[in-house]
Design a protein around this motif. Sequence first.
Motif, PDB file in Angstrom:
ATOM      1  N   CYS A 145      48.051  39.393  42.669  1.00  0.00           N
ATOM      2  CA  CYS A 145      48.341  40.524  41.785  1.00  0.00           C
ATOM      3  C   CYS A 145      49.728  41.063  42.105  1.00  0.00           C
ATOM      4  CB  CYS A 145      47.290  41.625  41.969  1.00  0.00           C
ATOM      5  SG  CYS A 145      47.624  43.117  41.011  1.00  0.00           S
TER       6      CYS A 145
ATOM      7  N   SER B 184      36.754  41.857  32.676  1.00  0.00           N
ATOM      8  CA  SER B 184      36.651  40.558  33.333  1.00  0.00           C
ATOM      9  C   SER B 184      37.701  39.592  32.792  1.00  0.00           C
ATOM     10  CB  SER B 184      35.252  39.975  33.134  1.00  0.00           C
ATOM     11  OG  SER B 184      34.273  40.839  33.630  1.00  0.00           O
TER      12      SER B 184
ATOM     13  N   TYR C 260      41.392  45.644  44.976  1.00  0.00           N
ATOM     14  CA  TYR C 260      40.574  45.003  43.954  1.00  0.00           C
ATOM     15  C   TYR C 260      39.619  44.016  44.608  1.00  0.00           C
ATOM     16  CZ  TYR C 260      44.147  46.719  40.702  1.00  0.00           C
ATOM     17  OH  TYR C 260      45.010  47.507  39.979  1.00  0.00           O
TER      18      TYR C 260
ATOM     19  N   VAL D 211      35.228  36.055  35.466  1.00  0.00           N
ATOM     20  CA  VAL D 211      35.699  36.573  36.754  1.00  0.00           C
ATOM     21  C   VAL D 211      35.550  38.084  36.703  1.00  0.00           C
ATOM     22  CG1 VAL D 211      37.617  36.722  38.378  1.00  0.00           C
ATOM     23  CG2 VAL D 211      37.325  34.653  36.985  1.00  0.00           C
ATOM     24  N   TYR D 212      34.587  38.620  37.446  1.00  0.00           N
ATOM     25  CA  TYR D 212      34.312  40.056  37.442  1.00  0.00           C
ATOM     26  C   TYR D 212      35.266  40.746  38.400  1.00  0.00           C
ATOM     27  CZ  TYR D 212      30.085  37.759  35.807  1.00  0.00           C
ATOM     28  OH  TYR D 212      29.212  36.931  35.155  1.00  0.00           O
ATOM     29  N   ARG D 213      35.659  41.967  38.019  1.00  0.00           N
ATOM     30  CA  ARG D 213      36.638  42.708  38.822  1.00  0.00           C
ATOM     31  C   ARG D 213      36.194  44.155  38.992  1.00  0.00           C
ATOM     32  NH1 ARG D 213      42.133  43.112  36.726  1.00  0.00           N
ATOM     33  NH2 ARG D 213      41.162  43.553  34.723  1.00  0.00           N
TER      34      ARG D 213
ATOM     35  N   TRP E 188      48.371  39.205  36.794  1.00  0.00           N
ATOM     36  CA  TRP E 188      47.530  38.400  37.674  1.00  0.00           C
ATOM     37  C   TRP E 188      47.860  36.932  37.417  1.00  0.00           C
ATOM     38  CZ3 TRP E 188      43.951  40.327  41.204  1.00  0.00           C
ATOM     39  CH2 TRP E 188      43.713  41.697  41.128  1.00  0.00           C
TER      40      TRP E 188
ATOM     41  N   LEU F 272      37.401  40.678  43.309  1.00  0.00           N
ATOM     42  CA  LEU F 272      37.194  39.715  42.238  1.00  0.00           C
ATOM     43  C   LEU F 272      36.087  38.759  42.638  1.00  0.00           C
ATOM     44  CD1 LEU F 272      40.457  40.413  42.285  1.00  0.00           C
ATOM     45  CD2 LEU F 272      40.508  38.687  40.482  1.00  0.00           C
TER      46      LEU F 272
ATOM     47  N   CYS G 138      46.604  33.270  38.478  1.00  0.00           N
ATOM     48  CA  CYS G 138      45.388  32.697  39.043  1.00  0.00           C
ATOM     49  C   CYS G 138      45.435  31.173  38.997  1.00  0.00           C
ATOM     50  CB  CYS G 138      44.150  33.188  38.282  1.00  0.00           C
ATOM     51  SG  CYS G 138      44.023  34.983  38.148  1.00  0.00           S
TER      52      CYS G 138
ATOM     53  N   THR H   1      44.204  33.588  43.513  1.00  0.00           N
ATOM     54  CA  THR H   1      44.731  34.631  42.637  1.00  0.00           C
ATOM     55  C   THR H   1      45.694  35.518  43.408  1.00  0.00           C
ATOM     56  OG1 THR H   1      44.136  36.448  41.147  1.00  0.00           O
ATOM     57  CG2 THR H   1      42.842  36.224  43.141  1.00  0.00           C
TER      58      THR H   1
ATOM     59  N   SER I 216      34.135  35.281  41.015  1.00  0.00           N
ATOM     60  CA  SER I 216      34.096  34.270  39.972  1.00  0.00           C
ATOM     61  C   SER I 216      32.664  33.794  39.796  1.00  0.00           C
ATOM     62  CB  SER I 216      35.008  33.098  40.339  1.00  0.00           C
ATOM     63  OG  SER I 216      35.075  32.156  39.305  1.00  0.00           O
TER      64      SER I 216
END
Length: 995
Positions: free
Chosen positions: A542, A526, A492, A502-504, A552, A494, A554, A540, A496
Motif C-alpha cells: 500500500c 473488498s 490494514y 480479498v476482504y479488508r 494497492w 487483508l 498486488c 501486496t 484472501s
Amino acid sequence: METAALVVPITSLELFQHRFLLAGEGPVLSVYILQPRPNVGASLSVLQHYRIHGIRARSRDSVSTRSSTVIIHGQQEDEKHSTSERSFHDFAIFGGRAVRLVRLHLGFKDVEILHLEVLGPLLELQDWALDVRWLSADNQSLLCVAVAHNGALFLDSTTGSALVQCSCLEGCLLYSALLLVHQSWTDAVLVGGTVFNQLIIWKPGQEDGMINSSHKAPVERRLLGHSGVIFSISYLQEKGYLASASDDRSVRVWGVGALGGPGGKCGDSNPTCLRVLYGHQARVFSVQLSTGYVFSAGEDGACLVWDLEGGGKVIRTLKGHRAGGVRSLAVSGGTGNDEKWVATGGADGGVRLWMVEDGEENKESLEEKLTDLKFPGPDLPKVVCIAGGEEENMCWSQFSVCTDRGTVCQYSDGSWETVWEGPPEFYSYCVMDTVTAFLKNVASTVTLCAVGNISGSIQVFPTSHPLSGVRLTGRPGKIHSIFWKKGTDKLYLLASGAEGFVYRWCVEVKMKENSLLVLSLVPLPSFLLPLCSKRWLTATICLQHHSNKELWVCGDRRGSLLLFQEGENVELNRTDHEKVNEGLQPGVKTRTMEEKKHDLTLHPLSCLFGVHGKHGVTSVSEYQGLFYSTGKDGCVRIFRVSQMQPEESNADLHLEVLRVQRACRGMEWLERVLILESEIPEELGEECENVIRGELREARFVIAGFHAVHFVVWDPVRQERLMVVPCGGGHRSWSLWLSHTGIWSGRGALVFIKQGAIMTSQPPGEMLGCAGVAGRTGGWSLREGIHGRGIWCVCRLGRIEEIGIDSETHKGDNKMYWEIVVTGGEDTSLAVLAINTVSGIVKVLSVITDHISGVRTLTATTQLQGEALSALLLSAGGRAQIQCNRLLVVWDRQRMTPSCQVIQVASHRLDIQWERKRNRHKTVKMDPESRYMSIEVLEEKTGWVLMVLSCSDGALRLFSVSEAENQIDLLWETFFHQRCVLCVATCSLQDGKGN
C-alpha cells in the motif's frame, strides 16, 4: 596509442607487510593500500606483452609469511626492523619468458603516497619462468629462476646474462615450480610439478661450487599420488609441510621435512602424504600453507579454508568471483590480533579481499549453522513468523508459531508458551501473520496476530491479551492468505478468500483505563481478483499516490500484477434485482452503511496477467517510486505506475514493466528484493534525488530466494552469494530477520520449519551487528569483475562529464569524463561499464541478464539529453534472440558516481512459436538453432529503428524496432549465402544524378 584502462584475469597476487597488496593485471602491476580502507595506490605497465605470473619481494624488504614462498623461521623480526627505515622496496616481477625489477617508493604527505619505478630493461629468457627468488645474502641483483623445461638459471639482472644454467636429468615439462634459496646458489633446492603428475625435488647448485652449464642434476626425491598435473606448490618451513594443488581437483599435503637452508637440504628420505583434501568442484589452481590452515582456490570460483590440524575439513568458503574461477591467491601472516588477509584474483578481472581470524573461521562461514528451538510437541508447527512481523522487528528473539491443532505459541527468552488455542474449525489448516501496532492513546506498541481457517473465519487478537480478540467472517470458503499492511497512518488487515475476494479491514487498537485492549475493525470494500485458476492473493503493498488516494499493488497466485485504487471501479456484489427488492419490500431491515461498504468490491485499474508465470508472485515491494516484484519464474520485474496522459491528474493509471532481472542459473524460486544498504546516502536519506531525465532511478538490490536446498541472498551485479542457509528448499514456512526494513546491510537471520522442528540460522538473542563484517563475510571488492568467460562484443555509447555537488568542480581543461561502454559475452550477460580514462577505474553500472545464450553482437543509437546520455541498445546472439533496451546514464551528484537506468523495450526470437508449441518434447526440431553474428543499424527515426542482422544459417534478416509499441518485427530475409554470414556493414551508394 596507450591503454587507458585494462580488465584482464588476475594472474598474480602478493600481500606485503600487512599494508599492501600487489596484483598482476596482465602486464600491469598494481599496488593496493589495505589500511585504513582498501583502495588502489599505484599502477605501472611492467612486462609489455607478457602477463605477470609472479611477484617476489627482495628478502630483506619483505615479511616472509607468504604461501607459495618459504616461511623462514626467525627472520621476520630482523626484516621488520630493516624495513622500518627504508623508503623503498624492490620486487622481481616475472611472467611468460620475461623478468623485470621494480622499485616501490613510499612517501608521506598527509597521506601515504606510492610510486612505482622500473629498474633496468626487460630481461627476456629462452624459456618460461615458473618461479624467481632473490639470493638473501646478495648485495647485488642476483636472481635464481626456475624454468619450464625442468631447469634453473643463476641470473645477473643488471646485465641480463645467465651466470649458471642447470637442468635436471629428468628432462620433462613442469607445470609449476617452487625455488627454495638461502645465501648462495649452492643452497638452492627446486620442487617441480611435472607433466607426469609427479612432484620431484632436486638441487640445481653443485656442491663444489664449480660453474658448469652442462651440469645435469639427479632427482633427489619423488612424490607420487596425484592423477592430474600440478598447478601450484607451497611450502611451510616451520612444520616441514609441502602442499600441492592439482588438475584432479585435490590438494595434497606432504610431510617432507626440512627443505633448503644452509647446504640445500632435500628433506626426509621417505616423504609421506599427510592429507588428501577433496572439496573443489573443478581444477585447483592455487594452494597456500599457513600455520594450522591450508588455503586453496580453483576453477569453481571458490577459495576454501581447510583446518589442517583438525581433520582436514573445510571450515570456510570464500566466494566472490564469476565464472572462470580464481586464478591467483595470496595469504598474509598473522598480525597481533591473529588476523590474516586473504586476497583472491579471478578470471573475471576482479580482486577480492577478506579478513580471516584464527579460531573464528567456523563462525564466519558463509553457510550458516542451524539452531533448533526445541518446539514442544505433540502438535506439529505449520506456520512460523517473527513476532511483530518482519517490518518492525527490532530484536532477534521472539517468534510466533501456529500448529496443526490451531494453537498459537510464542517463543521468548529461550522458552515456549501457548498464547491462544483455536476451536476445532482451526484444526488441520491455518494461515497466520503478525504485526506490531501502535496504541492510539498510549505511547506503546502491541503485537497483533491474525489466524485464518478453511471455513472462512479469521481470529484477530493481541498476543499479550488474547481474550480481547475479535472473530471475523467472510464468505464461506478457504482463507488462502492473510496480510498485515501499514498505510500512511493506518493499519490494514487483508484476507484472501474464496472466489477471488480479498476482504479488508482498517484496524485500530486502544487501551482502556483498566489496561484492557480494545480492537476496532472497520470493513473496507473488498478487492475482486481477475477470473482465473488459483485465484488468491500472494503479495501486496500500500502506498499514497500524489492524488492523495491510496494505491494497492498486488500479486496473485496466477503470476499477475494488479493495481487497485481506493474509491475507483466500485461495484456491488449483489444483482440489480436484489438491490431493487431491498428498497421496495416493506419490513426489510435497512442495512447499515458499514455493512453496505463491506459488500462493495474494487476491480483492478490495471492488470499484467501472468507476467511471473503460473507459479505465482511471491512479493511486491516499493522503493523511491519504483516497484520490484519477484516470482517463482526466477525473475525480478522492475515496474512503475504510469498515467495514460501524464498532463492530466485524473488520467487512468496503469502498470508498466521497465525491465526484467534474472537470478543465477538454477535459482527459480525468488522470494524478496532487498535494497543494498550502500545504496542509501548516509546524510541525504530520503531527500536524495532519484530521477534521471524524468525517469525514476533503479536502486541496487539483492535477491532472496531458494536455490536447490538452500535459502540464498544473491547479488545479481557481482554474481555472488551473500548468505546461504541449508534449509531444505522452498516448500516450507519461513521468515527473514533484517536489521532494517527491506534493507540488506550484510547480515540477516532466517527462521523456518524443517521436519517438524523450528530452526534458526542464528541463535536467538545473538547480536547480528553489521559493522566491520565486510571482510569476514562478503569481503572487500578492490576491483570489480566483469565477465568470467570470453567477451565477444563491445560497444562504446559515449561519455558523461563528472560534475561535483556545486556543479562547478571542473572547468576548462580540467574537466573529467567517464567513457560509457557495454560488453557482451559467453556468460549470456551484458555489462554496462563506466571507465575513467585518467585513473583507469572501471565501474560496473548494470548487468543485464535477458539473453538465454551468448551475446555475439552489439550496436546502439545514442544522443545527449543535457547532462544525461541516452542510448537505445540492440544486442543479439545465440538462440536467434534480439534484445532492445533503453539506457539512461548520468552523473549522480549525491553519490558522486555514474548511474545507469535500464528500461527494457522489446525482445524477439525466431523460434518463439516452437517454444509455445504443446508437447514439443515429443517431437524433433528439424531446424538447427540459428545464431546472430553481426548487427547494423540502417535507418533511425524518433522511436523507430531499422536494422539488419547476419545469421549463422546463411541468411540476412531485416527488422524494425518500435519503441512506442515495444515491438520488434521481422520485415524481410534472404538466403543468398550458403554458409554462416560473419559480418554485415552498411554503405552509401550514389548514382549519376546524385541520388
